[in-house]
Design an enzyme around this catalytic site. Sequence first.
Site, PDB file in Angstrom:
ATOM      1  N   SER A 321      24.084  38.302  32.018  1.00  0.00           N
ATOM      2  CA  SER A 321      24.866  38.502  33.231  1.00  0.00           C
ATOM      3  C   SER A 321      26.104  39.334  32.948  1.00  0.00           C
ATOM      4  CB  SER A 321      25.276  37.145  33.786  1.00  0.00           C
ATOM      5  OG  SER A 321      26.269  37.306  34.751  1.00  0.00           O
ATOM      6  N   ALA A 322      26.407  40.282  33.834  1.00  0.00           N
ATOM      7  CA  ALA A 322      27.616  41.094  33.693  1.00  0.00           C
ATOM      8  C   ALA A 322      28.854  40.207  33.681  1.00  0.00           C
ATOM      9  CB  ALA A 322      27.703  42.099  34.838  1.00  0.00           C
ATOM     10  N   CYS A 323      28.725  39.076  34.359  1.00  0.00           N
ATOM     11  CA  CYS A 323      29.886  38.206  34.526  1.00  0.00           C
ATOM     12  C   CYS A 323      30.248  37.494  33.235  1.00  0.00           C
ATOM     13  CB  CYS A 323      29.598  37.171  35.592  1.00  0.00           C
ATOM     14  SG  CYS A 323      28.629  37.842  36.921  1.00  0.00           S
ATOM     15  N   THR A 324      29.271  37.250  32.343  1.00  0.00           N
ATOM     16  CA  THR A 324      29.593  36.519  31.123  1.00  0.00           C
ATOM     17  C   THR A 324      29.657  37.441  29.909  1.00  0.00           C
ATOM     18  OG1 THR A 324      27.253  35.990  31.024  1.00  0.00           O
ATOM     19  CG2 THR A 324      28.702  34.238  31.777  1.00  0.00           C
TER      20      THR A 324
END
Length: 381
Positions: A321-324
């Site tokens: 995920s880009a978020c993590t």
Amino acid sequence: RIYLDHAAATPVRPEVLRFGMRFLDGFAGNPSTIYREGLEAQAAVARAREQVAALVGASDPGAIVFTSGATESNNIAIRGTALRNKRSGKGVVASAVEHISVLNPAKDLQKSGFAFTQIPVDRYGTIDLDALGTAVTPETVVTSVQYANDEIGTVQPIREVAEIVHDRGGVLHVDATDAAGRMPIDVERDGVDLLTLSGNPLGGPQGTGALYVRPGVRVQPVLVGGGQERGLRPGTEDVFGIACMGEAARLAAAEMPGENERLRAIRDALIAGISEVEDAFLTGHPTERLPHHASFRFSRIEGESIQLAMNAFGIAIATGSACTSRTLEASHVLLAIGLAHAEAHGSMVATLGRSNSMEEVPRIVEAARETVKRLRAITPL
Ligand code: PLP
């Protein structure tokens, strides 16, 4: 250049931008005013509300609340519903593979005395319905299960989830960030009470989103201010962003059948090709997965290096995920499907979009094969 990270950022569609520009370029109109300019802004927001409602089968456009994106929608859904209904109980339930913008508000509620239960998934990422049935009780004020996962593409059996939650008198929130525009969503048929949407995956600008709130479901605002968006999202509306999101939703709905079939064929060719690479494994469900999503893990190599090597081959592709990606922690999704920490680090995720074509597949497969070969030659693992 081949772009394969539409889950992280989708190009804004030129026709959407052209449509929205009239509300940006020299435009002044606040939807809360009643002179001509204000009425124009009001009409633009109302049109977008109808288009977004139509995309998800909501018969009442008034059930759509515009927000700044999926994170905000998830926060309103989880916090807002839990806090508004805390007199009925203090239980919050979510699947273990939810996005952090669902898991973190749920964990944060524990500080206010709520009990948060995470429901396990199987090795394909599908929720354990028996565990869900045990965890949801009359004390549960909100249950959150995503439509589909951004890292492994698995689509959840939402109708069965809804039945279980409603049998126990609960409220179901569904994060449809990655599924909207890719699956025929119908909140009424599916039994969804709250639905999170993001504008960018549809081809709208980043920083746009919406929350569907079924009439009668009680939610309190997270931000307080003016009464815009039924008081659930106060503050002057982003007329440009909302208009764009509406237009993007209209186009996505109109094009969904043909575009999905096209992407599914490319996805299947990618899965077939990359699965041939030595020690490469598909992650997520083999069939119940998003039509534009192909995700893999490779033994003995590491996702960041895969991403950099693929970039050098002219390919933009994600690792998890880009978020993590900034935390370098193993993905909670890959751990939840039973991978060991070391295995969870070697992941590669392709999410397709309008620019992709079947002609790109041999180049992507070849780049993946070469990447894996080079990285394995130098790995200390
Ligand atoms: N929910 C899911 C399933 C996502 O995949 C994402 C982003 O990738 C989000 C929520 C958060 O979206 P945003 O960062 O646009 O708020």
